[in-house]
Design an enzyme around this catalytic site. Structure first.
Site, PDB file in Angstrom:
ATOM      1  N   ASP A  68      40.848 -14.537  76.383  1.00 50.68           N
ATOM      2  CA  ASP A  68      42.058 -13.884  75.876  1.00 50.68           C
ATOM      3  C   ASP A  68      41.768 -13.178  74.558  1.00 50.68           C
ATOM      4  OD1 ASP A  68      44.698 -13.145  75.832  1.00 50.68           O
ATOM      5  OD2 ASP A  68      45.461 -15.083  75.161  1.00 50.68           O
TER       6      ASP A  68
ATOM      7  N   SER B  62      46.525 -13.432  89.021  1.00 58.60           N
ATOM      8  CA  SER B  62      47.452 -12.817  89.985  1.00 58.60           C
ATOM      9  C   SER B  62      48.614 -12.138  89.275  1.00 58.60           C
ATOM     10  CB  SER B  62      47.968 -13.881  90.963  1.00 58.60           C
ATOM     11  OG  SER B  62      48.513 -14.990  90.272  1.00 58.60           O
ATOM     12  N   GLU B  63      48.854 -12.498  88.015  1.00 57.19           N
ATOM     13  CA  GLU B  63      49.913 -11.862  87.236  1.00 57.19           C
ATOM     14  C   GLU B  63      49.451 -10.569  86.568  1.00 57.19           C
ATOM     15  OE1 GLU B  63      49.224 -15.217  86.921  1.00 57.19           O
ATOM     16  OE2 GLU B  63      50.935 -15.832  88.158  1.00 57.19           O
ATOM     17  N   ASN B  64      48.134 -10.347  86.506  1.00 56.81           N
ATOM     18  CA  ASN B  64      47.634  -9.155  85.824  1.00 56.81           C
ATOM     19  C   ASN B  64      47.989  -7.861  86.538  1.00 56.81           C
ATOM     20  OD1 ASN B  64      44.546 -10.668  84.553  1.00 56.81           O
ATOM     21  ND2 ASN B  64      46.564 -10.478  83.612  1.00 56.81           N
TER      22      ASN B  64
ATOM     23  N   ARG C 150      40.345 -21.830  75.567  1.00 57.06           N
ATOM     24  CA  ARG C 150      41.115 -20.584  75.539  1.00 57.06           C
ATOM     25  C   ARG C 150      40.916 -19.931  74.178  1.00 57.06           C
ATOM     26  NH1 ARG C 150      46.733 -18.788  78.147  1.00 57.06           N
ATOM     27  NH2 ARG C 150      46.757 -16.687  77.297  1.00 57.06           N
TER      28      ARG C 150
ATOM     29  N   GLU D  41      39.245 -31.823  78.959  1.00 53.98           N
ATOM     30  CA  GLU D  41      39.520 -31.633  77.539  1.00 53.98           C
ATOM     31  C   GLU D  41      39.940 -30.183  77.323  1.00 53.98           C
ATOM     32  OE1 GLU D  41      39.393 -34.035  75.082  1.00 53.98           O
ATOM     33  OE2 GLU D  41      39.193 -35.361  76.820  1.00 53.98           O
TER      34      GLU D  41
END
Length: 245
Positions: free
Chosen positions: A25, A71-73, A193, A212
C-alpha cells in the site's frame, strides 16, 4: 544486490517466518508527495516487489504472497487499471527468467482469468515455466478477494455434500483449507501492511487467523530488503500462543 546486511538481521537461532504476506500500500501517496502521476508510484512499486522478493529468498522465507490486485481494484479509474495490467506484463517479461534461474515457483491466487486474454496467457506461461521449481514460492494475488474465496470454498463443499461425496458432519477446518486458493502452501505466519493503514482489506482472512500482523508507516515503493529483515526480527521477538498461555 548484496545479501550480507539482510542475512545479518536474521535472529540467532532462526525465527524466520515460513510464509509472509504483504499488502503493498502507498504507491499513490508516494507519487503524490513527489508531484508525480500515480503511474510513477505503481512503477516504483514494481521495483520494490523486485527488491523484496530477492530479499525474501536471502532470508530463507519459503512463501511470499503479495497482494497485487484486489477484486475491489476494478473500481479504480480505467486508465489506472490499464496501467497496472501493463506493469504486470512488464514484470513477467523482465523477471520470469530470473525466477526460473533462481528455482522460484510462481503461484497465482484469485480469479485472474478476468484479465485480457494475452495477459492470462502470459501468466499461464509463467506459472507453467516455474511449475517444476522446488525452491521458494512467490504467490501473486490477482483479482483476489478473501470473502469470494471463502464463498467459493463453501459452495464446492456444499455441492460435494449434495452429491453424496462427503458427509456434511465431516466438514471441518481442514476440509475448508483444502478448498482455499492457498491449499498446500505453508501456514501464514506474518502479514505486513505498508503505508500506515491498519486493516486487512479482504486479504487472506481465513489464513490470517493466527498470523502475526505488522503495520508499518513506510510507503510500499520505499520498502526494501532491510525493511523486510526488520519485520522478520519483529516477528522473531513475538510469542505466538495460538490461544494458549
Amino acid at each position: 544486490m548484496s545479501t550480507a546486511p539482510i542475512l545479518s538481521a536474521v535472529p540467532p537461532g532462526g525465527g524466520v517466518p515460513r510464509h509472509v504476506a504483504i499488502i503493498m500500500d502507498g504507491n499513490g501517496r508516494w507519487a503524490k508527495r513527489r508531484l508525480l502521476p500515480r503511474f510513477a508510484g505503481h512503477k516504483a512499486g514494481v521495483d520494490a516487489v523486485r527488491r523484496v522478493t530477492r530479499a525474501a529468498r536471502a532470508l530463507g522465507i519459503e512463501a511470499l504472497t503479495l497482494y497485487a490486485f484486489s477484486s475491489e481494484n476494478w473500481r479504480r479509474p480505467e486508465e489506472e487499471v490499464s496501467d497496472l495490467m501493463g506493469l504486470l506484463r512488464i514484470f513477467i517479461r523482465s523477471d520470469l527468467d530470473e525466477m526460473v534461474r533462481e528455482n522460484v515457483r510462481l503461484r497465482i491466487i484469485g480469479d485472474y482469468r478476468r484479465f485480457a486474454p494475452d495477459l492470462v496467457a502470459m501468466v499461464d506461461d509463467a506459472v507453467a515455466r516455474t511449475a517444476g521449481n522446488t525452491g521458494p514460492v512467490l504467490v501473486i494475488a490477482l483479482n483476489y478477494g478473501s470473502q469470494a474465496e471463502l464463498v467459493a470454498a463453501a459452495r464446492r463443499l456444499a455441492e460435494r455434500a449434495k452429491a453424496g461425496e462427503i458427509d456434511p458432519a465431516a466438514i471441518d477446518s481442514a476440509a475448508i483449507e483444502r478448498e482455499l486458493d492457498t491449499a498446500d502452501l505453508p501456514p501464514l505466519d506474518l502479514v505486513i501492511r505498508t503505508s500506515g493503514e491498519q486493516r486487512l482489506s479482504n486479504f487472506l482472512l481465513w489464513q490470517a487467523a493466527y498470523a502475526e500482523l505488522l503495520f508499518v508507516d513506510t510507503l510500499w515503493p520505499d520498502f526494501d530488503g532491510e525493511a523486510l529483515a526488520e519485520a522478520v526480527r519483529a516477528f522473531a521477538g513475538r510469542q505466538r500462543r495460538y490461544g494458549g498461555l
